[in-house]
Structures are given as structure tokens and as C-alpha cells.
Design a protein around this motif. Structure first.
Motif, PDB file in Angstrom:
ATOM      1  N   TYR A 270      -8.780 -59.046   9.580  1.00  0.00           N
ATOM      2  CA  TYR A 270      -8.786 -59.637   8.244  1.00  0.00           C
ATOM      3  C   TYR A 270      -7.386 -59.704   7.628  1.00  0.00           C
ATOM      4  N   THR A 271      -6.579 -58.652   7.804  1.00  0.00           N
ATOM      5  CA  THR A 271      -5.235 -58.707   7.201  1.00  0.00           C
ATOM      6  C   THR A 271      -4.391 -59.780   7.884  1.00  0.00           C
ATOM      7  N   ALA A 272      -4.549 -59.915   9.198  1.00  0.00           N
ATOM      8  CA  ALA A 272      -3.775 -60.941   9.917  1.00  0.00           C
ATOM      9  C   ALA A 272      -4.198 -62.341   9.470  1.00  0.00           C
ATOM     10  N   TYR A 273      -5.505 -62.538   9.388  1.00  0.00           N
ATOM     11  CA  TYR A 273      -6.029 -63.865   9.051  1.00  0.00           C
ATOM     12  C   TYR A 273      -5.677 -64.259   7.612  1.00  0.00           C
ATOM     13  N   THR A 274      -5.807 -63.321   6.695  1.00  0.00           N
ATOM     14  CA  THR A 274      -5.448 -63.626   5.303  1.00  0.00           C
ATOM     15  C   THR A 274      -3.948 -63.871   5.182  1.00  0.00           C
ATOM     16  N   PHE A 275      -3.142 -63.060   5.851  1.00  0.00           N
ATOM     17  CA  PHE A 275      -1.689 -63.242   5.752  1.00  0.00           C
ATOM     18  C   PHE A 275      -1.310 -64.664   6.130  1.00  0.00           C
ATOM     19  N   LYS A 276      -1.826 -65.098   7.259  1.00  0.00           N
ATOM     20  CA  LYS A 276      -1.474 -66.419   7.772  1.00  0.00           C
ATOM     21  C   LYS A 276      -1.850 -67.524   6.772  1.00  0.00           C
ATOM     22  N   ASN A 277      -3.025 -67.411   6.192  1.00  0.00           N
ATOM     23  CA  ASN A 277      -3.512 -68.490   5.328  1.00  0.00           C
ATOM     24  C   ASN A 277      -3.026 -68.384   3.888  1.00  0.00           C
ATOM     25  N   VAL A 278      -3.023 -67.201   3.345  1.00  0.00           N
ATOM     26  CA  VAL A 278      -2.677 -67.054   1.927  1.00  0.00           C
ATOM     27  C   VAL A 278      -1.189 -67.339   1.702  1.00  0.00           C
ATOM     28  N   PHE A 279      -0.386 -67.108   2.717  1.00  0.00           N
ATOM     29  CA  PHE A 279       1.043 -67.412   2.559  1.00  0.00           C
ATOM     30  C   PHE A 279       1.441 -68.657   3.350  1.00  0.00           C
ATOM     31  N   GLN A 280       0.463 -69.328   3.938  1.00  0.00           N
ATOM     32  CA  GLN A 280       0.718 -70.496   4.791  1.00  0.00           C
ATOM     33  C   GLN A 280       1.923 -70.200   5.681  1.00  0.00           C
ATOM     34  N   TYR A 281       1.804 -69.101   6.381  1.00  0.00           N
ATOM     35  CA  TYR A 281       2.922 -68.591   7.154  1.00  0.00           C
ATOM     36  C   TYR A 281       3.223 -69.460   8.389  1.00  0.00           C
ATOM     37  N   ARG A 282       4.514 -69.743   8.594  1.00  0.00           N
ATOM     38  CA  ARG A 282       4.978 -70.479   9.784  1.00  0.00           C
ATOM     39  C   ARG A 282       5.986 -69.622  10.528  1.00  0.00           C
ATOM     40  N   GLU A 283       6.104 -69.909  11.801  1.00  0.00           N
ATOM     41  CA  GLU A 283       6.919 -69.077  12.695  1.00  0.00           C
ATOM     42  C   GLU A 283       8.338 -68.799  12.176  1.00  0.00           C
ATOM     43  N   GLU A 284       8.970 -69.770  11.574  1.00  0.00           N
ATOM     44  CA  GLU A 284      10.382 -69.578  11.196  1.00  0.00           C
ATOM     45  C   GLU A 284      10.557 -68.956   9.802  1.00  0.00           C
ATOM     46  N   ASP A 285       9.461 -68.603   9.153  1.00  0.00           N
ATOM     47  CA  ASP A 285       9.546 -68.116   7.777  1.00  0.00           C
ATOM     48  C   ASP A 285      10.159 -66.721   7.659  1.00  0.00           C
ATOM     49  N   ILE A 286      10.716 -66.447   6.477  1.00  0.00           N
ATOM     50  CA  ILE A 286      11.187 -65.099   6.130  1.00  0.00           C
ATOM     51  C   ILE A 286      10.347 -64.674   4.926  1.00  0.00           C
ATOM     52  N   TYR A 287       9.455 -63.754   5.172  1.00  0.00           N
ATOM     53  CA  TYR A 287       8.463 -63.372   4.173  1.00  0.00           C
ATOM     54  C   TYR A 287       8.880 -62.065   3.506  1.00  0.00           C
ATOM     55  N   TRP A 288       8.757 -62.039   2.165  1.00  0.00           N
ATOM     56  CA  TRP A 288       9.131 -60.807   1.456  1.00  0.00           C
ATOM     57  C   TRP A 288       8.064 -60.405   0.437  1.00  0.00           C
ATOM     58  N   CYS A 289       7.521 -59.233   0.641  1.00  0.00           N
ATOM     59  CA  CYS A 289       6.620 -58.622  -0.331  1.00  0.00           C
ATOM     60  C   CYS A 289       7.368 -57.435  -0.926  1.00  0.00           C
ATOM     61  N   THR A 290       7.476 -57.401  -2.256  1.00  0.00           N
ATOM     62  CA  THR A 290       8.308 -56.368  -2.898  1.00  0.00           C
ATOM     63  C   THR A 290       7.561 -55.056  -3.151  1.00  0.00           C
ATOM     64  N   ALA A 291       6.314 -54.975  -2.729  1.00  0.00           N
ATOM     65  CA  ALA A 291       5.544 -53.742  -2.962  1.00  0.00           C
ATOM     66  C   ALA A 291       6.142 -52.579  -2.169  1.00  0.00           C
ATOM     67  N   ASP A 292       5.634 -51.385  -2.419  1.00  0.00           N
ATOM     68  CA  ASP A 292       6.019 -50.217  -1.638  1.00  0.00           C
ATOM     69  C   ASP A 292       4.932 -49.999  -0.575  1.00  0.00           C
ATOM     70  N   VAL A 293       5.340 -49.559   0.598  1.00  0.00           N
ATOM     71  CA  VAL A 293       4.348 -49.290   1.651  1.00  0.00           C
ATOM     72  C   VAL A 293       3.403 -48.149   1.233  1.00  0.00           C
ATOM     73  N   GLY A 294       3.780 -47.423   0.190  1.00  0.00           N
ATOM     74  CA  GLY A 294       2.908 -46.378  -0.359  1.00  0.00           C
ATOM     75  C   GLY A 294       1.644 -46.915  -1.015  1.00  0.00           C
ATOM     76  N   TRP A 295       1.562 -48.215  -1.221  1.00  0.00           N
ATOM     77  CA  TRP A 295       0.355 -48.820  -1.788  1.00  0.00           C
ATOM     78  C   TRP A 295      -0.307 -49.699  -0.741  1.00  0.00           C
ATOM     79  N   ILE A 296      -1.545 -50.112  -1.003  1.00  0.00           N
ATOM     80  CA  ILE A 296      -2.270 -50.927  -0.016  1.00  0.00           C
ATOM     81  C   ILE A 296      -1.547 -52.245   0.244  1.00  0.00           C
ATOM     82  N   THR A 297      -0.905 -52.802  -0.786  1.00  0.00           N
ATOM     83  CA  THR A 297      -0.237 -54.088  -0.586  1.00  0.00           C
ATOM     84  C   THR A 297       0.826 -53.966   0.504  1.00  0.00           C
ATOM     85  N   GLY A 298       1.532 -52.842   0.515  1.00  0.00           N
ATOM     86  CA  GLY A 298       2.539 -52.624   1.545  1.00  0.00           C
ATOM     87  C   GLY A 298       1.918 -52.404   2.920  1.00  0.00           C
ATOM     88  N   HIS A 299       0.820 -51.671   2.985  1.00  0.00           N
ATOM     89  CA  HIS A 299       0.149 -51.464   4.279  1.00  0.00           C
ATOM     90  C   HIS A 299      -0.251 -52.816   4.882  1.00  0.00           C
TER      91      HIS A 299
END
Ligand code: 6R9
Length: 635
Positions: A270-299
């Protein structure tokens, strides 16, 4: 046809309908096509919300790190997996390729094993946002140890509670951390916590700030020398689909924090599938989430989701205000960030500083903007859209929770037309329901109610560590056969959802969930305090701030007890952490109570929000006279 990447609205509705009509076929196809399994499942889903028990991909065997690292090596070995941007802009960024990550995770995994950590053991990770954080998470997963990351802003006593609740054998930490111009003595906090944690046998210490710290003989080990000696190959432990992957604590409205347990296969899919679609991720992208890995968003969206897609994920150690309020934008320009995912509280703080900081930088690389953690107000939404996205980058307002593991209600960029303050449509496979006070589902549009989910999804938490009954009581007892989120929501005329906020005693301050009960417990420990009640009130930047009503054992003449205020906040800082400090403290002669003795928080909330025009009927209170007194002396 591959359902993996949704490209237009019609396709969304088509795939959505399929995911609802035939959920098992749908998720089976996603799982078949995109992951590396050691053994395929026997059954896609079995569930019973009355127990509650949910199993996805039962019988399957896998290791999530083989999916996040190993399988990318042939095609993406030299691609950056983790792009580490240090606290100081003067320190160079570090590009950790998939090859590097493989070696570092395997070495770390071997160090864990050498320290006696085995499959199923719990390991507490208390680290700042440095590469070792992501690497230690993955190293645990490599050997089947259950990681429990505790956000490195929590106090020693909050850390100790979490270590003990899940019986962690080991703590992974660092000598200290940088946060803007400050440095923090993390190891000292761990030492304090461990005074009360007899189950911890070893502490691995990463060097970050080169401070002179005490090392306890036989218990504490510097990480680097152990890594230097370890082999760079560690066979991945073969895990069952429903083996726990991690525990992550979240605040409840009452009692101690809840250790939400996430399992392996469904969470990965589910995390892989949502990541790909919710961010319309493409191979050459540089993705940045500013959360801390201490929260679920970072995990889910710094580590597992992006890496499962072979993405480049930026990991930022610092804060948005250091060395000045242009730092985020400097990083976006420097690394040509394509997807930027942050919290409304950060957007509001940056908006307050004006656009001068933004205008200096080229943000044209940004294709998609995201927000998460709390409702975003209209002003902040437009500021983000106008100034960061220049009206060209769709904003995905993603609603989800620690408990849900992945994004649940969200636009899909370039697919779902956005609407300010609306999280819009359920993600593929998600079946929301709005419920009324009598437990009936409210059908149709232009309605509001309490938000539930009617059908399991792969990344839902399976239990609360050590307390399944509490899991059932908290999430599956309010409404029959439904998962209750704790949030209120409305559904507009086209079926878009807007999350209106918590309907329980959880208050979200700067995106951090805080339960009122533990804060009140901390305050009540002060010898002068007899009782207290915490409520949230609107705050320009933090979304909500905390207002405490405190009654004293001896009220006395003066209401101005400034020292007491400091001592109360000090107690809160010690027991929970500085994030839970109160903005306002009002000492009062009494708290409004029902005849059964329940504090009427509704009234206190209104007074704190300066909304006293309609306090409702106070005549049934045990002590109606205190209400006027509280209003007269409100802060
Ligand atoms: C991912 C995360 C969960 C609570 C959730 C809700 C609030 C999160 C939101 C949002 C409105 C959004 N929340 N995203 N409210 N709009 N887009 O934040 O998990 O820390 O467990 O918080 O946050 O109230 O119930 P967690």
C-alpha cells in the motif's frame, strides 16, 4: 493492463470501482506485478472487524528490504536512494546510492545480529534525521527485528515509557543532534531514560556532533567501529506477510501512548502504490518529504514507499528557519526537487515571513506539492499554491493517520481537480463512510458526520502492542463493523471530503497529535495543583495551541502565579517534551463539571477560543457559577 499508475480521472473512477467491487483481485494484481516475493500468498484477504482481525497476503513470504534495496541494484545501483541534506548549508549533501545503501544496511544488520538481536526482538531507534536513522530502520527490517522509532524531540520519560511498553532490548541513538543553531544532547536523554529501563542491554551510538559524552562500559558502543568490522552482506530474513514490521507510538485521548503495530506485506504494497500515484512519481524525480522519520509520514513516505519504487528521497536534518526562512527553497533549488511534501504548520510559519525568501530561488522544478498532518486553512492553501507552486503544481492534501499506515483520502495530481481545504476523494481501495450520532451511515452528498472506513485496506495497523482489547475499544467499538478514525468530515455536493478535525480529546499542535490526558497527568503532579483541563484553541501558525485551566490546592488572592506557570511547563517538558507546552495557563477556582463529575471541555474550548456567545445550557452543571468566573479571567 497495469493498474499501477493512474493517469486521468476516468481511469481513477474505473480503477476505484474495480478496487471496491473486487478488492482481492485488485490488490493481488498490484502485488503480483510490482514486488519481489520469496513465496506468493495462499489467500489475499481475510477479515473480521468484530474481533478485529485482518490478514493480507496470508501465506506469502518476503523481506521488505529486498523490495526496497536489492531488487533495484541491477537497474538503479548508482542512482541516489537517499539524498541527505545536513542541518548546516555549509556541510555538503550526501548522495547515498542504492549500492551504498545496500552495503550500509547489510553492515548495520550484521552489527545488530552480533549484538544478539534476533527476528521478533524490539529495537528502539532514537535518532535525529541523519542517514543512520533510515539505515537502522532498514537494518532491523533486514533481520526481522521490530523497530520502534521514537521521535528525538520526546523527553527521557516519554522515551522510557515507549521503550518499556514494547520491551525493547536495544536503543540506537547518537551523541547528539543539530537543530538549527542549537545542538541537543540526545545521549544524555537516553541515559536518563535507561535508568528506568532494565530490559535494555545495549546502546549503539552514532557520532554526529562529536561531543564528549559518557559511555557506559559493557552497555554503550560506538557504532562506527562496529560497522567498519562488519561484513557488507547479510542475508535477508524471510518474513511472513503478517509478521510485525514496526511499532510506532501515537497519542490517544486517554491513557498511555498506543504502540500501533504494522505488518509487512500489506504495508509494503500500500505505501508503494500510494507513493507512486499520489505523487505521480517518475523515475527521474527528486522527491522531498520534510517530515521526521519519527512520525508515520517519515516511515511511509521518506523510507518505505519511495524506496520500494526505487526513488530518490531527500532527508533533511535541519529546520525551515535555519540559517533563515529561505532554507526550504534553497534546498528545492539546489536539488531540483520535483515533489515537495510538508505540513500546514510549516506553510503558515513560512508564509508569515513573506515571499522575499522565496523569490530568491528557482522553484521551477516543482511539479507536485503535498500537505499532511492537520487541516489546511484556505489562506495557507492559496499561499502555497500561488507562491510555491506558482499555480502550476497541484496540491495534494493527503488525509491519513499513524493507524492507517498510508494515505487514505487525497487528490491524485493532474487527475483529480483540487479544491482548497478539501482532501477530495478516497484513494483506490478506500471505502469511507460518514456516521451520525445514532450509529447510522449518512448517505448522499452535502452531509457531515464522523469519518469511518468500512472495508480493510492493506496497510491498516493490526493491533496495539500488548493490548488488543484497547485496539478494539478505540477503533472498532464506536460503530458496528467499521474502523472509526476519530475525525469529523463533511462530503460536498460532488462527493469531495473535507476533514474538519478531531472529535475526541486529541489536539493537533503543529501537526503533532497530543492527548489531553497525559498532559493533564503531568500538570497534576505539581504539588500545588489540584486539577487541570487542557483544550486546544486556534493559533495562526501552529493550527492549535494548548490552553490549560488549572485549579490549585490553595487558590489564594493573586491569580498571577508566573513561577508556577514556568514550573508547570517544565514538568510537561520533562514528561512529554517541549511540543506539549501550554501557550496559556489560567488558574481558576474550579472547573465546570456535569453532575456525574465529567469536566465540560466543550465550554472550556469555547472560552479558550473567545467564542462565548453560545455556551449552550450551563444550568445542568454541578457548579454553573465557575463559568462566569472563568470567562472574567480568561487569558
Ligand atoms: C499522517 C498523520 C493523524 C491525524 C488525523 C487528522 C489529522 C492528518 C490531515 C489531517 C486534515 C489532512 N490529519 N492529515 N487533518 N487534513 N490532510 O498525520 O498521522 O500523526 O497519526 O495524525 O492528523 O486529525 O486523524 P498522525
Amino acid at each position: 493492463m497495469s493498474n499501477y499508475h493512474i493517469k486521468h480521472l476516468e481511469e481513477y473512477y474505473q480503477v476505484y470501482r474495480k478496487s471496491i467491487r473486487e478488492p482481492e483481485n485488485f490488490w493481488e494484481e498490484v502485488a503480483e506485478e510490482h514486488f519481489m516475493w520469496r513465496k506468493k500468498w495462499d489467500k489475499v484477504l481475510s477479515w473480521d472487524f468484530s474481533k478485529p482481525e485482518v490478514k493480507w497476503f496470508e501465506g506469502a513470504e518476503l523481506n521488505i528490504t529486498e523490495n526496497c534495496i536489492d531488487r533495484h541494484l541491477t537497474t538503479r545501483g548508482n542512482k541516489t536512494a537517499i539524498l541527505f541534506e545536513p542541518n548546516s548549508p555549509d556541510e555538503p549533501a550526501e548522495h547515498i546510492t542504492y549500492n551504498d545503501l545496500y552495503k550500509r544496511v547489510n553492515k548495520f544488520a550484521n552489527v545488530l545480529k552480533a549484538q544478539g538481536i534476533k527476528k521478533g526482538d524490539r529495537v528502539c531507534i532514537y535518532l535525529p534525521m541523519i542517514p543512520e536513522l533510515a539505515i537502522s530502520v532498514l537494518a532491523c527490517a533486514r533481520i526481522g527485528a521490530i523497530h520502534s522509532v521514537v521521535f528525538a524531540g520526546f523527553s527521557s520519560s516519554a522515551l522510557a515509557t515507549r521503550i518499556n511498553d514494547s520491551d525493547c532490548k536495544m536503543v540506537i541513538t547518537s551523541d547528539g543532534s543539530y537543530r538549527g543553531a542549537k545542538s541537543i544532547d540526545l545521549k544524555g536523554i537516553v541515559d536518563d531514560a535507561l535508568e528506568d529501563c532494565p530490559g535494555v542491554n545495549s546502546v549503539l551510538v552514532a557520532k554526529r556532533i562529536n561531543s564528549d559524552i559518557a559511555m557506559k562500559e559493557g552497555r554503550d558502543f560506538w557504532l562506527q567501529p562496529l560497522l567498519d568490522e562488519a561484513s557488507g552482506e547479510c542475508q535477508a530474513e524471510i518474513m511472513k506477510a503478517e509478521d510485525p514490521l514496526f511499532i510506532l507510538y501515537t497519542s490517544g485521548s486517554t491513557g498511555k501512548p498506543k504502540g500501533m503495530v504494522h505488518t509487512t506485506a500489506g504495508y509494503m504494497v500500500y505505501t508503494a502504490y500510494t507513493f507512486k500515484n499520489v505523487f505521480q512519481y517518475r523515475e527521474e524525480d527528486i522527491y522531498w518529504c520534510t517530515a521526521d522519520v519519527g512520525w508515520i509520514t517519515g516511515h511511509s513516505y521518506i523510507v518505505y514507499g519511495p524506496l520500494a519504487n526505487g526513488a530518490t528521497s531527500v532527508m533533511f536534518e535541519g529546520v525551515p528557519s535555519y540559517p533563515d526562512f529561505g532554507r526550504f527553497w534553497e534546498i528545492v533549488e539546489k536539488h531540483k526537487v520535483t515533489q515537495f511534501y510538508t505540513a500546514p504548520t510549516a506553510i503558515r510559519a513560512l508564509a508569515k515571513e513573506g515571499v522575499g525568501y522565496l523569490d530568491k530561488f528557482d522553484l521551477s522544478s516543482v511539479k507536485v506539492l503535498g500537505t499532511v498532518g492537520e487541516p489546511i486553512n484556505e489562506e495557507a492553501w492559496h499561499w502555497y499554491d500561488d507562491n510555491v507552486g506558482k499555480k502550476k503544481a497541484p496540491i495534494v492534501d493527503t488525509w491519513w493517520q499513524t493507524e492507517t499506515g498510508g494515505i487514505m483520502i487525497t487528490p491524485i495530481p493532474f487527475v483529480t481537480p483540487t479544491k482548497p481545504t478539501y482532501a477530495t476523494l478516497p484513494f483506490i481501495g478506500i471505502q469511507p463512510a460518514l456516521m451520525d450520532e445514532n450509529g447510522q451511515e449518512i448517505k448522499g452528498n452535502q452531509v457531515d458526520g464522523r469519518l469511518c472506513i468500512k472495508f480493510p485496506w492493506p496497510s491498516m495497523a493490526r493491533t496495539i502492542w500488548g493490548n488488543h482489547q484497547r485496539y478494539k475499544d478505540t477503533y472498532f467499538s464506536a460503530y458496528d463493523n467499521k474502523y472509526f478514525t476519530g475525525d469529523g468530515a463533511l462530503r460536498d455536493e460532488v462527493g469531495y471530503y473535507r476533514i474538519t478535525g478531531r472529535v475526541d480529546d486529541v489536539i493537533i499542535v503543529s501537526g503533532h497529535n497530543l492527548g489531553t490526558a497525559p498532559i493533564e497527568d503531568a500538570i497534576n503532579e505539581h504539588p500545588a495543583v489540584s486539577e487541570s483541563a487542557i483544550v486546544g484553541f486556534p493559533h495562526d501558525i501552529k493550527g492549535n495551541a494548548l490552553y490549560g485551566y488549572v485549579t490549585l490546592k490553595e487558590f489564594g488572592e493573586t491569580r498571577d502565579h508566573n513561577n508556577l506557570r514556568k514550573e508547570i511547563n517544565q514538568l510537561i517538558t520533562e514528561q512529554i517534551g517541549p511540543i506539549a507546552k501550554l501557550d496559556k495557563i489560567q488558574f481558576t477556582a474550579g472547573l465546570p463539571k456535569t453532575r456525574s463529575g465529567k469536566i465540560m471541555r466543550r465550554i472550556l474550548r469555547k472560552i479558550a477560543s473567545k467564542d462565548i456567545s453560545n455556551l449552550g445550557d450551563t444550568s445542568t452543571l454541578l457548579n454553573p457559577e465557575v463559568v462566569q468566573d472563568i470567562i472574567d479571567h480568561a487569558k
